[in-house]
Scaffold this active site. Structure first.
Site, PDB file in Angstrom:
ATOM      1  N   SER A   1      -6.503  -8.389  -4.485  1.00  0.00           N
ATOM      2  CA  SER A   1      -5.153  -8.128  -5.012  1.00  0.00           C
ATOM      3  C   SER A   1      -4.354  -7.205  -4.098  1.00  0.00           C
ATOM      4  O   SER A   1      -3.164  -6.998  -4.305  1.00  0.00           O
ATOM      5  CB  SER A   1      -5.239  -7.512  -6.411  1.00  0.00           C
ATOM      6  OG  SER A   1      -5.774  -6.205  -6.324  1.00  0.00           O
ATOM      7  N   ALA A   2      -5.019  -6.637  -3.083  1.00  0.00           N
ATOM      8  CA  ALA A   2      -4.327  -5.717  -2.170  1.00  0.00           C
ATOM      9  C   ALA A   2      -3.959  -6.472  -0.895  1.00  0.00           C
ATOM     10  O   ALA A   2      -4.825  -6.786  -0.081  1.00  0.00           O
ATOM     11  CB  ALA A   2      -5.234  -4.531  -1.841  1.00  0.00           C
ATOM     12  N   GLY A   3      -2.690  -6.767  -0.754  1.00  0.00           N
ATOM     13  CA  GLY A   3      -2.216  -7.513   0.414  1.00  0.00           C
ATOM     14  C   GLY A   3      -2.051  -6.605   1.619  1.00  0.00           C
ATOM     15  O   GLY A   3      -2.344  -5.404   1.561  1.00  0.00           O
TER      16      GLY A   3
ATOM     17  N   GLY B   1       0.555  -5.245   2.980  1.00  0.00           N
ATOM     18  CA  GLY B   1       1.462  -4.108   2.776  1.00  0.00           C
ATOM     19  C   GLY B   1       0.751  -2.950   2.101  1.00  0.00           C
ATOM     20  O   GLY B   1       0.847  -1.795   2.527  1.00  0.00           O
TER      21      GLY B   1
ATOM     22  N   LYS C   1      -1.656  -1.248   4.486  1.00  0.00           N
ATOM     23  CA  LYS C   1      -0.977  -0.401   5.482  1.00  0.00           C
ATOM     24  C   LYS C   1      -0.554   0.932   4.873  1.00  0.00           C
ATOM     25  O   LYS C   1      -0.362   1.913   5.573  1.00  0.00           O
ATOM     26  CB  LYS C   1       0.290  -1.105   5.979  1.00  0.00           C
ATOM     27  CG  LYS C   1       0.082  -1.972   7.197  1.00  0.00           C
ATOM     28  CD  LYS C   1       1.448  -2.272   7.833  1.00  0.00           C
ATOM     29  CE  LYS C   1       1.382  -3.518   8.687  1.00  0.00           C
ATOM     30  NZ  LYS C   1       2.092  -4.665   8.087  1.00  0.00           N
ATOM     31  N   ASN C   2      -0.349   0.929   3.562  1.00  0.00           N
ATOM     32  CA  ASN C   2       0.227   2.098   2.887  1.00  0.00           C
ATOM     33  C   ASN C   2      -0.792   2.951   2.139  1.00  0.00           C
ATOM     34  O   ASN C   2      -0.421   3.715   1.267  1.00  0.00           O
ATOM     35  CB  ASN C   2       1.296   1.640   1.879  1.00  0.00           C
ATOM     36  CG  ASN C   2       2.571   1.132   2.529  1.00  0.00           C
ATOM     37  OD1 ASN C   2       3.483   0.690   1.851  1.00  0.00           O
ATOM     38  ND2 ASN C   2       2.648   1.168   3.840  1.00  0.00           N
TER      39      ASN C   2
ATOM     40  N   CYS D   1       0.793   1.426  -8.129  1.00  0.00           N
ATOM     41  CA  CYS D   1       0.131   0.802  -9.279  1.00  0.00           C
ATOM     42  C   CYS D   1      -0.810   1.807  -9.946  1.00  0.00           C
ATOM     43  O   CYS D   1      -0.853   1.928 -11.171  1.00  0.00           O
ATOM     44  CB  CYS D   1      -0.616  -0.460  -8.871  1.00  0.00           C
ATOM     45  SG  CYS D   1      -1.882  -0.188  -7.616  1.00  0.00           S
TER      46      CYS D   1
ATOM     47  N   ASN E   1      -3.319  -4.439 -11.549  1.00  0.00           N
ATOM     48  CA  ASN E   1      -2.554  -3.501 -10.722  1.00  0.00           C
ATOM     49  C   ASN E   1      -1.192  -4.078 -10.345  1.00  0.00           C
ATOM     50  O   ASN E   1      -0.219  -3.346 -10.188  1.00  0.00           O
ATOM     51  CB  ASN E   1      -3.339  -3.110  -9.467  1.00  0.00           C
ATOM     52  CG  ASN E   1      -4.018  -4.272  -8.777  1.00  0.00           C
ATOM     53  OD1 ASN E   1      -4.780  -5.011  -9.405  1.00  0.00           O
ATOM     54  ND2 ASN E   1      -3.770  -4.442  -7.496  1.00  0.00           N
TER      55      ASN E   1
END
Length: 304
Positions: free
Chosen positions: A162-164, A166, A169-170, A131, A273
């Protein structure tokens, strides 16, 4: 009724769910499958309620149905760690993979900068960077098409909400992949990327800062014109993309300050994002779909 290309989405999280809403409005794409791993996930429930087929058995739950259902494009909104495996399985059935993780095993695509370069290449996996990359690389490219950029640094600030899981983790992959694309797509000789997850309540809108260090004295008029032209291009698919301040010139440095408001398809409008990523992925897939429908692109199975 125009013919549409059938699509599947892997990953029913924030990005996958927002993308589903965008694909449903597409004139050439028809989402028919949503793939997850948790039968109780909100994203799978929502997809089921919309009449989309779902599986909680991961990509292996989709593979047996892909050919019968005519799935030609698959979007992966899971995690960089599992993407290579997902892509291999999908490509083996002759479907194109649009990668929304920072795995970056395929070539980068930032629509306003290099979408047309992907036409006619027969690629079976394209990567949407991140994003932060989608929001900032057009600005680096807008400067580098005027004069050489020795160093490009981008800072993406997104709301923690907004940051789940996944995305979290990344984070390391995010910074590496974005920095690489600042160079490869943005045209900077050296790139750096920083991401900040801001936990403030109420959640803050996505904000991005772009710094470019030039090799020679900046041509202020040309750079300013180039940046404004690029902003208009991005706004064609992300209307909430806006220049808050800049370009600000300080010696050899050019700085641009951006804000990205979302359409509020899934999370509220602060989560720009999600939009910049999903709208770019949808736009990229539409270009491939238009080629397939025009008979200019025939997808071929790729055996690893």
């Amino acid at each position: 009724m125009t013919k549409k290309i059938k699509c599947a989405l892997i990953g029913p999280g924030n990005i996958g769910t927002d993308l589903l809403a965008k694909l449903q409005r597409s004139p050439v794409l028809e989402p028919i499958w949503m793939v997850g791993i948790d039968p109780e996930s909100d994203g799978l429930k929502r997809a089921r309620e919309m009449g989309i087929k779902t599986t909680a058995d991961g990509v292996d739950g989709l593979i047996p149905h892909m050919q019968a259902d005519g799935v030609q494009i698959v979007f992966d909104a899971t995690s960089a760690y599992v993407h290579a495996d997902n892509s291999r399985k999908v490509n083996a059935l002759g479907a194109l993979m649009i990668d929304l993780t920072p795995a970056a095993i395929g070539p980068f695509c930032v629509p306003t900068v290099n979408l047309k370069e992907h036409v006619g290449k027969g690629e079976m996996n394209v990567n949407m960077v991140t994003c932060g990359g989608q929001a900032t690389i057009p600005m680096v490219a807008a400067v580098s098409r005027v004069q050489p950029v020795a160093y490009g640094e981008i800072v993406a600030t997104v709301s923690s909400k907004s940051a789940g899981p996944g995305t979290r983790k990344n984070i390391d992959e995010f910074t590496r992949t974005t920095a690489g694309a600042v160079e490869k797509v943005g045209g900077a000789k050296k790139g750096k990327a920083i991401i900040i997850l801001n936990p403030a309540e109420p959640p803050l809108i996505m904000r991005d800062t772009v710094h470019c260090l030039l090799e020679s004295e900046p041509d202020q008029a040309k750079i300013t014109e180039s940046i404004h032209a690029m902003i208009k291009e991005v706004q064609k698919y992300v209307p909430g993309y806006k220049l808050v301040n800049g370009p600000v010139f300080d010696g050899l440095r050019v700085s641009v300050y951006l804000e990205v408001e979302g359409l509020g398809d899934y999370l509220p409008k602060y989560a720009g994002n999600l939009d910049i990523m999903t709208a770019a992925a949808a736009r990229t897939a539409e270009m491939f779909a238009e080629e397939i429908l025009a008979g200019q692109l025939t997808l071929q199975p790729v055996h690893a």
